[in-house]
Design a protein around this motif. Structure first.
Motif, PDB file in Angstrom:
ATOM      1  N   LEU A  42       1.116  -1.316  -0.204  1.00 22.67           N
ATOM      2  CA  LEU A  42      -0.031  -0.228   0.043  1.00 22.67           C
ATOM      3  C   LEU A  42       0.607   1.828  -0.299  1.00 22.67           C
ATOM      4  CD1 LEU A  42      -3.121   1.856   0.244  1.00 22.67           C
ATOM      5  CD2 LEU A  42      -2.742   1.225   2.244  1.00 22.67           C
ATOM      6  N   ILE A  43       2.332   0.870   0.911  1.00 19.98           N
ATOM      7  CA  ILE A  43       2.768   2.722   1.261  1.00 19.98           C
ATOM      8  C   ILE A  43       3.521   2.576  -0.565  1.00 19.98           C
ATOM      9  CG2 ILE A  43       5.015   3.527   1.739  1.00 19.98           C
ATOM     10  CD1 ILE A  43       3.426   2.586   4.372  1.00 19.98           C
ATOM     11  N   HIS A  44       3.839   1.559  -0.826  1.00 26.37           N
ATOM     12  CA  HIS A  44       4.496   1.852  -2.215  1.00 26.37           C
ATOM     13  C   HIS A  44       3.640   2.160  -3.386  1.00 26.37           C
ATOM     14  CE1 HIS A  44       7.561  -2.686  -1.261  1.00 26.37           C
ATOM     15  NE2 HIS A  44       7.510  -0.699   0.148  1.00 26.37           N
ATOM     16  N   VAL A  45       2.350   1.673  -3.619  1.00 28.00           N
ATOM     17  CA  VAL A  45       2.014   2.404  -4.590  1.00 28.00           C
ATOM     18  C   VAL A  45       1.675   4.188  -4.059  1.00 28.00           C
ATOM     19  CG1 VAL A  45       0.772   0.049  -5.351  1.00 28.00           C
ATOM     20  CG2 VAL A  45      -0.736   1.480  -4.034  1.00 28.00           C
ATOM     21  N   ILE A  46       1.156   4.164  -2.396  1.00 28.93           N
ATOM     22  CA  ILE A  46       1.307   5.508  -3.017  1.00 28.93           C
ATOM     23  C   ILE A  46       2.706   6.179  -3.316  1.00 28.93           C
ATOM     24  CG2 ILE A  46       0.415   7.086  -0.798  1.00 28.93           C
ATOM     25  CD1 ILE A  46      -1.031   4.961   0.923  1.00 28.93           C
ATOM     26  N   CYS A  47       3.861   5.444  -3.196  1.00 25.72           N
ATOM     27  CA  CYS A  47       4.648   6.737  -3.653  1.00 25.72           C
ATOM     28  C   CYS A  47       5.307   6.165  -4.429  1.00 25.72           C
ATOM     29  CB  CYS A  47       6.014   5.385  -2.668  1.00 25.72           C
ATOM     30  SG  CYS A  47       6.547   5.908  -0.861  1.00 25.72           S
ATOM     31  N   ASP A  48       4.465   5.575  -5.601  1.00 29.50           N
ATOM     32  CA  ASP A  48       4.590   5.441  -7.810  1.00 29.50           C
ATOM     33  C   ASP A  48       3.680   6.119  -7.327  1.00 29.50           C
ATOM     34  OD1 ASP A  48       6.639   4.223  -8.486  1.00 29.50           O
ATOM     35  OD2 ASP A  48       5.397   1.823  -7.703  1.00 29.50           O
ATOM     36  N   ALA A  49       2.624   6.631  -6.978  1.00 26.45           N
ATOM     37  CA  ALA A  49       1.307   7.351  -7.321  1.00 26.45           C
ATOM     38  C   ALA A  49       1.678   8.821  -7.078  1.00 26.45           C
ATOM     39  CB  ALA A  49       0.049   7.530  -6.904  1.00 26.45           C
ATOM     40  N   LEU A  50       2.027   8.869  -5.980  1.00 25.43           N
ATOM     41  CA  LEU A  50       2.783  10.668  -5.644  1.00 25.43           C
ATOM     42  C   LEU A  50       4.555  11.270  -6.922  1.00 25.43           C
ATOM     43  CD1 LEU A  50       2.877  10.502  -2.138  1.00 25.43           C
ATOM     44  CD2 LEU A  50       1.932  11.893  -3.359  1.00 25.43           C
ATOM     45  N   LEU A  51       5.061   9.947  -6.952  1.00 24.54           N
ATOM     46  CA  LEU A  51       6.316  10.388  -7.920  1.00 24.54           C
ATOM     47  C   LEU A  51       6.420  10.461  -9.126  1.00 24.54           C
ATOM     48  CD1 LEU A  51       9.210   7.167  -6.164  1.00 24.54           C
ATOM     49  CD2 LEU A  51       8.453  10.059  -6.294  1.00 24.54           C
ATOM     50  N   LEU A  56       8.097  12.114 -11.019  1.00 21.91           N
ATOM     51  CA  LEU A  56       9.807  11.834 -10.171  1.00 21.91           C
ATOM     52  C   LEU A  56       9.833  10.768 -11.168  1.00 21.91           C
ATOM     53  CD1 LEU A  56       9.499  13.995  -7.146  1.00 21.91           C
ATOM     54  CD2 LEU A  56      10.803  14.606  -9.266  1.00 21.91           C
ATOM     55  N   ARG A  57       9.692   9.604 -11.826  1.00 19.51           N
ATOM     56  CA  ARG A  57       9.917   8.473 -12.409  1.00 19.51           C
ATOM     57  C   ARG A  57       9.206   7.517 -11.562  1.00 19.51           C
ATOM     58  NH1 ARG A  57      15.504   7.352 -15.014  1.00 19.51           N
ATOM     59  NH2 ARG A  57      14.716   5.576 -15.105  1.00 19.51           N
ATOM     60  N   ASP A  58      10.047   6.422 -10.436  1.00 14.86           N
ATOM     61  CA  ASP A  58       8.950   5.855  -9.910  1.00 14.86           C
ATOM     62  C   ASP A  58       9.389   5.295  -8.576  1.00 14.86           C
ATOM     63  OD1 ASP A  58      10.701   3.795 -10.928  1.00 14.86           O
ATOM     64  OD2 ASP A  58       9.800   4.087 -12.459  1.00 14.86           O
ATOM     65  N   ILE A  59       9.422   4.523  -7.534  1.00 21.08           N
ATOM     66  CA  ILE A  59       9.482   4.202  -6.123  1.00 21.08           C
ATOM     67  C   ILE A  59      10.999   3.143  -6.767  1.00 21.08           C
ATOM     68  CG2 ILE A  59       8.634   2.088  -6.371  1.00 21.08           C
ATOM     69  CD1 ILE A  59       8.391   2.891  -3.204  1.00 21.08           C
ATOM     70  N   GLY A  60      11.143   2.467  -7.908  1.00 21.11           N
ATOM     71  CA  GLY A  60      12.374   2.107  -8.229  1.00 21.11           C
ATOM     72  C   GLY A  60      13.666   2.821  -8.770  1.00 21.11           C
ATOM     73  N   PHE A  61      13.410   3.752  -9.007  1.00 20.35           N
ATOM     74  CA  PHE A  61      14.612   4.977  -9.406  1.00 20.35           C
ATOM     75  C   PHE A  61      15.085   5.338  -8.421  1.00 20.35           C
ATOM     76  CE2 PHE A  61      15.622   8.872 -10.340  1.00 20.35           C
ATOM     77  CZ  PHE A  61      16.277   9.187 -11.639  1.00 20.35           C
ATOM     78  N   HIS A  62      14.248   5.412  -7.188  1.00 27.54           N
ATOM     79  CA  HIS A  62      14.722   6.245  -6.305  1.00 27.54           C
ATOM     80  C   HIS A  62      15.209   5.790  -5.209  1.00 27.54           C
ATOM     81  CE1 HIS A  62      13.558   9.735  -7.261  1.00 27.54           C
ATOM     82  NE2 HIS A  62      12.261   9.524  -7.621  1.00 27.54           N
ATOM     83  N   PHE A  63      14.667   4.325  -4.876  1.00 20.10           N
ATOM     84  CA  PHE A  63      14.969   3.045  -4.094  1.00 20.10           C
ATOM     85  C   PHE A  63      15.208   1.487  -4.313  1.00 20.10           C
ATOM     86  CE2 PHE A  63      11.295   6.482  -2.228  1.00 20.10           C
ATOM     87  CZ  PHE A  63      12.343   6.846  -1.582  1.00 20.10           C
ATOM     88  N   SER A  64      15.904   1.776  -5.040  1.00 16.94           N
ATOM     89  CA  SER A  64      16.225   0.684  -5.464  1.00 16.94           C
ATOM     90  C   SER A  64      16.309  -0.920  -4.604  1.00 16.94           C
ATOM     91  CB  SER A  64      17.883   0.741  -6.674  1.00 16.94           C
ATOM     92  OG  SER A  64      17.849  -0.605  -7.120  1.00 16.94           O
ATOM     93  N   ASP A  65      15.789  -1.979  -5.010  1.00 23.16           N
ATOM     94  CA  ASP A  65      15.729  -3.460  -4.850  1.00 23.16           C
ATOM     95  C   ASP A  65      17.471  -3.422  -4.476  1.00 23.16           C
ATOM     96  OD1 ASP A  65      15.679  -4.149  -7.117  1.00 23.16           O
ATOM     97  OD2 ASP A  65      13.830  -5.451  -6.769  1.00 23.16           O
ATOM     98  N   LYS A  66      17.905  -2.984  -5.541  1.00 23.28           N
ATOM     99  CA  LYS A  66      19.810  -3.639  -5.620  1.00 23.28           C
ATOM    100  C   LYS A  66      20.085  -3.163  -4.274  1.00 23.28           C
ATOM    101  CE  LYS A  66      18.680  -5.704  -9.351  1.00 23.28           C
ATOM    102  NZ  LYS A  66      17.425  -5.736  -9.594  1.00 23.28           N
ATOM    103  N   ASP A  67      20.311  -1.448  -4.008  1.00 22.87           N
ATOM    104  CA  ASP A  67      20.686  -0.889  -3.135  1.00 22.87           C
ATOM    105  C   ASP A  67      20.596  -1.111  -1.618  1.00 22.87           C
ATOM    106  OD1 ASP A  67      21.591   1.033  -1.165  1.00 22.87           O
ATOM    107  OD2 ASP A  67      21.020   2.529  -2.739  1.00 22.87           O
TER     108      ASP A  67
END
Length: 159
Positions: A42-51, A56-67
């Protein structure tokens, strides 16, 4: 008034024995979502929608699951960082409308606590946050209890 709209969609697999975080609260259930962070869909979709609304692109761009710094991170922290990003561009949250697709557990009893948590993190009135829940009538991966999905639509405005 300069207003923008964004939308988000996310899916997480459910597995037995994992904690189940949704909208910033932990829900007692046999299965929880799997992900690099706490897997709060739920928080992830809210972040994606806000970005997306702020271009500002998407959640994966700012908070990579590779990091590694985001491994196991509380998604409320990601939401706070997302809010900083949109506020740096001069935007504020107008309202958020979400839908969680989950066969079990039933979410209705948890929605007031979810809204309270999200409103506190965002710094807005609970009336500006809508959280709805639905099943998929036992169809698809959600219906088979293999995963959870969520959708969000947000409105942001230039301060």
């Amino acid at each position: 008034m300069n207003i923008r709209v964004g939308q988000g969609y996310d899916v997480h697999q459910l597995k037995e024995g994992h904690p189940f975080w949704l909208g910033g609260i932990q829900i007692d259930h046999t299965h929880g979502a799997v992900g690099h962070s706490d897997a709060d869909v739920l928080i992830h979709v809210i972040c994606d929608a806000l970005l997306g609304a702020a271009n500002l692109r998407d959640i994966g761009f700012h908070f990579s699951d590779k990091d590694a710094q985001y491994k196991g991170i509380d998604s409320k922290i990601l939401l706070k960082k997302t809010l900083e990003l949109i506020r740096d561009k001069g935007y504020e949250v107008g309202n958020i409308d979400t839908t969680v697709c989950l066969q079990a557990p039933k979410l209705n009893p948890y929605i007031p606590d979810i809204k309270t948590c999200l409103a506190g993190v965002i710094g807005t009135d609970m009336d500006n946050i809508s959280v709805k829940a639905t099943t998929t009538e036992k169809l698809g991966f959600v219906g088979r209890k293999e995963g959870v999905s969520a959708y969000a639509t947000v409105l942001i405005y230039k301060k």
